[in-house]
Design a protein around this motif. Structure first.
Motif, short mmCIF file in Angstrom:
data_model
loop_
_atom_site.label_atom_id
_atom_site.label_comp_id
_atom_site.label_asym_id
_atom_site.label_seq_id
_atom_site.Cartn_x
_atom_site.Cartn_y
_atom_site.Cartn_z
N SER A 1 6.44 4.98 -1.42
CA SER A 1 6.14 4.87 0.00
C SER A 1 5.19 3.71 0.30
CB SER A 1 5.51 6.19 0.48
OG SER A 1 4.83 6.02 1.69
N PHE A 2 5.44 3.07 1.43
CA PHE A 2 4.60 2.00 1.95
C PHE A 2 3.15 2.47 2.06
CE2 PHE A 2 4.57 -1.50 5.29
CZ PHE A 2 5.15 -2.45 4.48
N ILE A 3 2.97 3.68 2.53
CA ILE A 3 1.63 4.24 2.76
C ILE A 3 0.91 4.48 1.44
CG2 ILE A 3 0.38 6.24 3.67
CD1 ILE A 3 2.62 6.40 5.84
N ILE A 4 1.60 5.03 0.46
CA ILE A 4 0.97 5.27 -0.85
C ILE A 4 0.59 3.95 -1.50
CG2 ILE A 4 1.36 6.16 -3.18
CD1 ILE A 4 3.07 8.38 -1.87
N LYS A 5 1.48 2.95 -1.40
CA LYS A 5 1.14 1.62 -1.93
C LYS A 5 -0.09 1.07 -1.23
CE LYS A 5 5.32 -0.62 -3.63
NZ LYS A 5 6.20 -1.78 -3.45
N GLY A 6 -0.15 1.23 0.08
CA GLY A 6 -1.30 0.75 0.85
C GLY A 6 -2.59 1.41 0.41
N ILE A 7 -2.54 2.71 0.18
CA ILE A 7 -3.73 3.44 -0.27
C ILE A 7 -4.15 2.95 -1.65
CG2 ILE A 7 -4.57 5.72 -1.00
CD1 ILE A 7 -2.79 6.88 1.29
N MET A 8 -3.19 2.74 -2.54
CA MET A 8 -3.49 2.24 -3.88
C MET A 8 -4.18 0.87 -3.80
SD MET A 8 0.04 3.27 -5.84
CE MET A 8 -0.38 2.55 -7.41
N LYS A 9 -3.68 0.02 -2.93
CA LYS A 9 -4.24 -1.32 -2.78
C LYS A 9 -5.66 -1.27 -2.23
CE LYS A 9 0.30 -3.41 -2.12
NZ LYS A 9 1.21 -4.09 -1.19
N VAL A 10 -5.89 -0.41 -1.26
CA VAL A 10 -7.24 -0.27 -0.69
C VAL A 10 -8.21 0.23 -1.75
CG1 VAL A 10 -8.63 1.04 0.97
CG2 VAL A 10 -6.48 -0.01 1.71
N VAL A 11 -7.78 1.20 -2.56
CA VAL A 11 -8.64 1.74 -3.62
C VAL A 11 -9.00 0.64 -4.62
CG1 VAL A 11 -8.70 3.32 -5.60
CG2 VAL A 11 -7.90 4.13 -3.38
N ILE A 12 -8.02 -0.15 -5.02
CA ILE A 12 -8.29 -1.24 -5.97
C ILE A 12 -9.24 -2.27 -5.36
CG2 ILE A 12 -7.27 -3.13 -7.31
CD1 ILE A 12 -4.82 -1.30 -7.71
N LEU A 13 -9.05 -2.59 -4.08
CA LEU A 13 -9.97 -3.52 -3.42
C LEU A 13 -11.38 -2.96 -3.34
CD1 LEU A 13 -7.73 -5.00 -0.59
CD2 LEU A 13 -8.71 -6.23 -2.53
N LEU A 14 -11.50 -1.66 -3.11
CA LEU A 14 -12.83 -1.03 -3.11
C LEU A 14 -13.47 -1.10 -4.49
CD1 LEU A 14 -12.22 2.08 -0.81
CD2 LEU A 14 -13.60 0.06 -0.30
N ILE A 15 -12.67 -0.91 -5.52
CA ILE A 15 -13.18 -1.06 -6.90
C ILE A 15 -13.67 -2.48 -7.12
CG2 ILE A 15 -12.52 -1.06 -9.35
CD1 ILE A 15 -10.59 1.29 -8.62
#
Length: 167
Positions: free
Chosen positions: A138-152
């Protein structure tokens, strides 16, 4: 730069048609090229101030040689991605050389380890995007993964003192 790298897939899907969707694999490396190339841009004022413009000649020659050799090797195998990789590697080599020559022309108090460490971390975080791009989720799950990695990345930048409230 990392925000553009991480959300280039969404931008391409929203702003283009299906014919351009394959470029989602090219854009992250292309943006990384500009980030790495900025190392050389930082040094150019030093070279100009030190009145050593002759230093730009070997850098330009090295850039051409590296780019041609790598393009010959990578384009037949990887196509457009190979061309972007070749250009990025050439930018890295010439950027490091230009940084060195800039420091010789007019020394600035720069923590080289910290400076190049940041670029190494950005490069590693750029590589993290490729497995995510290949996922068919899902587009949304990918987006969440990307935000988490950027926060890291941001937390890591704070922990390593790349980001601080001090001026």
């Amino acid at each position: 730069g990392l925000c553009i790298i991480y959300f280039s897939e969404e931008m391409l899907r929203l702003l283009t048609t299906e014919e351009y969707y394959q470029s989602i694999y090219v854009v992250p490396i292309y943006v990384l090229y500009y980030l790495i190339g900025s190392v050389g841009y930082f040094a150019l004022p030093q070279i100009m101030h030190g009145e050593k413009m002759i230093y730009t000649l070997p850098v330009s020659i090295l850039n051409i040689v590296i780019n041609i050799i790598l393009n010959i090797m990578l384009i037949p195998k990887f196509g457009a991605i190979g061309a972007v990789i070749a250009t990025t590697i050439a930018a890295l080599g010439t950027g490091v050389l230009k940084f060195h020559l800039g420091q010789r022309a007019y020394t600035l108090p720069i923590d080289r380890g910290k400076f190049f460490g940041l670029f190494l971390i950005v490069t590693l975080f750029t590589l993290f995007i490729y497995p995510i791009l290949m996922l068919n989720i899902s587009f949304i799950i990918k987006g969440i993964m990307k935000v988490v990695i950027l926060l890291i990345f941001i937390i890591l930048g704070i922990k390593l003192n790349y980001v601080s409230g001090k001026r």
